[in-house]
Design a protein around this motif. Structure first.
Motif, short mmCIF file in Angstrom:
data_model
loop_
_atom_site.label_atom_id
_atom_site.label_comp_id
_atom_site.label_asym_id
_atom_site.label_seq_id
_atom_site.Cartn_x
_atom_site.Cartn_y
_atom_site.Cartn_z
N GLY A 241 4.58 3.99 2.09
CA GLY A 241 4.17 4.02 3.58
C GLY A 241 3.94 2.42 3.89
O GLY A 241 4.48 2.18 5.01
N GLY A 242 3.22 1.85 3.25
CA GLY A 242 2.94 0.54 3.56
C GLY A 242 4.29 -0.36 3.35
O GLY A 242 4.57 -1.31 4.35
N TYR B 38 6.40 0.27 6.71
CA TYR B 38 5.74 -0.72 7.61
C TYR B 38 5.94 -1.94 7.72
O TYR B 38 6.35 -2.47 8.96
N ARG C 99 2.32 -10.44 6.92
CA ARG C 99 1.76 -9.11 7.67
C ARG C 99 0.91 -8.18 6.92
O ARG C 99 0.03 -7.80 7.33
N MET D 78 4.71 2.77 17.27
CA MET D 78 3.36 2.01 17.13
C MET D 78 4.13 0.52 16.90
O MET D 78 3.19 -0.23 17.59
N LYS E 204 6.05 5.30 13.06
CA LYS E 204 5.92 3.83 12.97
C LYS E 204 6.47 2.88 14.05
O LYS E 204 6.33 1.75 14.72
N ASN F 136 0.90 -1.08 0.04
CA ASN F 136 0.07 0.05 0.08
C ASN F 136 0.81 1.45 0.13
O ASN F 136 1.08 1.85 1.01
N TYR G 243 6.94 9.84 9.55
CA TYR G 243 6.39 8.43 9.68
C TYR G 243 7.22 7.74 10.20
O TYR G 243 6.87 6.71 10.94
#
Lengths: 366, 366
Positions: A86-87, A90, A244, A121, A118, A83, A114
Motif C-alpha cells: 500500500g505504501g 501510494y 515522499r 486523496m 489514493k 510501508n 485503495y
C-alpha cells in the motif's frame, strides 16, 4: 468511485457479531502461517538494541535492498523499501501525479478499492477500463482511454479481486501505452508468488522509465501486519519517491525489515510451493461446491480470491448479510470493487474451511 | 525554505569518512539504550505468529490506543497510532490543509526541517516567525502573521533545535490564535519526556478542536527505528487522519506496536528519570566546556540539543567539515534550520563523549 475500504470492516464486524458460526472469507489475511524464519529473524533483532533500534536508512535497510535487487535483477539504486504494498502504490501514484504530465489515473473495473481512494486523496481523476468476466483487460481499451491527460495506469496482476493473471502481450502493451502517453504504468504484483497459471509476467521484464513495479512480503510471507513492501523504479522516479517516503514516515519499521531480511535468506522455496499446492486444493474444492450450488464463478489463475454469482441473488451488502445469517458464510459485496461487479460476491480462500463454506452455499441455494 | 533533511546524511557521511576519530553529535538517535521491556515485548510478539502477524487495525492496536488514551486523559476515539512522530505530523498537516480554510502553514525559524518539507509536498505555503536567541517565540508575532489564509501553526516543544520549552502562556495563546483564525495548532511534543525546566505544557491542556497534539515513542523509549507515534485530535480531524493513514500505509507495523505496548506497561518511571539525569549531566559538562571555548550558546530547557556560536566562525557546511577534520567533532550547520541560525551550529547530546567533544572544541578555538 468513492474510497470503500471501510466496507471490509463493516462486513467483518457484522460476521463477528452474528449469532451463528460463520466462515470468514472477507479479509485477505493468509491463514497458512509464516515460515519459521520470520519469527527467528524477529527474535534475533530483539536481542540487538542500542544503535540497531535506531532509524534505518529511510529508503530501507541496505542489506534488504540488496537482497531484493539481487532477486529481481535490478540495481540497488532502483529499490525503495516501503510501508507494505500500500505504501509502495501510494509513493508510485504520488510520483506519477507530481510529474505534472496529466492528472488522470487509469485503472480497471473491478478494482482494488485503495487505487481510486489514493487517486482522490492525491488530487487525481479516476478513469476506468472495464475487465471482461474473467477479469482480463483488452489493452486496446486502455489505449483508447489513455491520453496526454494520463499520469498513470495502475494494474494488479495476479489480480484482486478477479484472480486474473495478465499475459505477456497485455503487460508489453501496457508499458508501451504508458510510454506513448508520457505516463507511468504502476504494476502492483503483490500476488506474484500465487500464480497458478504459469502465465505471470512481471512488468520488470520491460526495462522502461515508464513503469514502476510494486510488491510486498505481506502475502508471500503471510505477514500482512509487518508492513514491508517495495517499489522498483528508474532513479528519476526512485529519488522523489524516497523523498515522499521520508516526508510521510521518515523511514519504515526496522524490526519488520530485519525479520523480512532474515526470512528471505532462510526460507526454503518449498514454503512457497507448499502454499500454492494448498491453495490449488482449496480452489478445486471450493469451485466444485460452487458448481453444485449452481453458481457462475471465475477460477483464479492467480491470487486467492474467487468471484461468484448466484442466480437471482445480486452481490449487494444486504445479500452479504443474508448469507452470513442464513448460510454462515461471509464474503465481500461485488459493489465494493466497482460497477461492473454489482451482481457478484468475492470470497477469499484464506480459511481451511473453504470447502465447508462452499457446501453451506450449495445447501442455501439448493 | 527547501527540504534539507539530506543535509543530515551528507554531514554524517563526511564524518564517517573522516581520517580521524570524530565524536558524532549530528543525529537525534538516543545512545542511552531502550528499557528492557522493548526487547521483551518484541520476543513475546515473535512467539505468536498466525493471526497475530496479520494487519492490526489501521488506526493502531486497540490496547495501545487505550493505553495512550488513559495516559493522556482523552477518549480512545481521539487517538491515532502513526508511523512515528513524522507520520503523525504528516497526517495532522495534511488534515489542516484539506479542510480548505487556508493554505499557509506558520512555523518558527529556526525550524525542524521536516515541517517546511511536508508543507511543500502537501501543496501549502510556508510562513515563518523568527524565534529569539533562546528559541522562544512571541505569540504576538504569530498573531500578526496568522490570517484567514492560515491552515495550520506547527510548533515543537520542547524544541529541536533550540532546546526551548514554551511556557503555559505561549501555549494558551497559540491555541487561541488557531481558534481565532479557523486554523489548527499542531503541537509536536516528541521531546515531552525531556523537560528539564518543569515548564513544559502540552497543548492537550487546552481542549479545543483547533489543536492536534503529535507525539512518538522514538525518543522516550530510544527506538527511533520502530516508527510508532500518535496523534490526539478531535474526532472531526481524527477520522480523516485515519483515512489518510490507511491510504498511505494501510496500517502501522504490528511488531513495533506490540513491543511499544509491552514497554509502556512494563517500564518503571525511573527509566525516564535516569535518562533526564544523564542528560542534565551532559548538558552541564558540555556547556561548561563551551564557556572555556569562548562560545555563545543556549542551555536547553528541554530536548537534547545545544545550539552554539563561535566568534568569527559561522555555522556553514564548510565550517562543519572543518570542525570534523580539525577538531574531531561533528555537528549540524545552523543553516539547515533556517535563516535565523546561519551563524550557529547544533550539537546533539546523544553520545557519552559530549564533554570530550566540548574539550576538543575548546582546544580548537583556544
Amino acid at each position: 468511485m468513492e474510497y470503500e475500504e471501510p466496507l471490509f470492516f463493516r462486513v467483518m464486524k457484522y460476521a463477528a457479531d452474528a449469532d451463528r458460526d460463520v466462515v470468514d472469507m472477507v479479509s485477505g489475511n493468509p491463514d497458512w502461517g509464516s515460515p519459521p524464519a520470520v519469527s527467528e529473524g524477529l527474535h534475533a533483532y530483539a536481542d540487538t538494541g542500542g544503535d540497531d533500534f535506531q532509524y534505518p536508512p529511510s529508503e530501507g535497510l541496505r542489506e534488504l535492498r540488496e537482497e531484493i535487487a539481487a532477486r529481481r535483477g535490478v540495481d540497488v539504486s532502483q529499490v525503495v523499501v516501503t510501508n507494505g504494498g500500500g505504501g509502495a502504490n501510494y509513493l508510485a501514484m504520488g510520483r506519477a501525479l507530481e510529474r505534472g504530465t496529466g492528472d488522470e489515473i487509469v485503472m480497471t473495473d473491478p478494482v482494488y478499492p485503495y487505487y481510486p481512494g489514493k487517486t482522490t486523496m492525491l488530487g487525481g481523476t479516476q478513469r476506468f477500463v472495464v475487465a471482461d468476466d474473467e477479469g482480463h483487460i483488452d489493452p486496446a481499451d486502455v489505449r483508447e482511454v489513455a491520453s496526454e491527460d494520463t499520469a498513470c495506469i495502475v494494474v494488479n496482476t495476479p489480480n484482486n479481486p478477479t484472480g486474473a493473471v495478465y499475459p505477456e502481450e497485455t503487460m508489453a502493451e501496457l508499458v508501451a501505452i504508458a510510454e506513448d502517453n508520457d505516463a507511468i504504468l504502476v504494476s502492483d504484483e503483490v500476488y506474484d508468488h500465487f500464480d497458478f497459471s504459469g502465465e505471470f509476467t512481471s512488468a520488470l521484464e520491460y526495462d522502461s522509465p515508464h513503469r514502476i513495479v510494486t510488491n510486498s512480503f505481506s502475502k508471500s510471507l503471510a505477514i500482512t501486519g509487518f508492513r514491508v513492501g517495495y517499489a522498483i523504479a528508474d532513479e528519476r522516479h526512485a529519488e522523489p519517491m524516497k523523498s515522499r517516503h521520508m516526508l510521510t514516515s521518515v523511514a519504515g519499521s526496522r524490526p519488520s525489515q530485519a525479520a523480512v531480511l532474515h526470512a528471505l535468506r532462510n526460507t526454503d522455496p518449498d514454503y512457497y510451493e507448499d502454499t500454492r499446492a494448498l491453495l490449488r486444493e482449496r480452489i478445486a474444492a471450493f469451485t466444485e461446491a460452487l458448481d453444485a450450488a449452481g453458481a457462475e464463478y471465475t477460477t483464479p489463475e492467480g491470487s486467492f480470491y474467487v468471484m461468484a454469482r448466484f442466480p437471482g441473488f445480486p452481490g449487494t451488502l444486504e445479500n452479504v448479510y443474508e448469507l452470513i445469517d442464513e448460510a454462515g458464510v461471509a464474503g465481500m459485496p461485488g459493489a465494493g470493487f466497482g460497477e461492473s461487479r454489482t451482481d457478484w460476491l468475492r470470497f477469499a480462500l484464506v480459511t481451511p474451511r473453504a470447502q465447508e463454506a462452499a457446501d453451506r452455499l450449495a445447501d442455501y441455494f439448493a
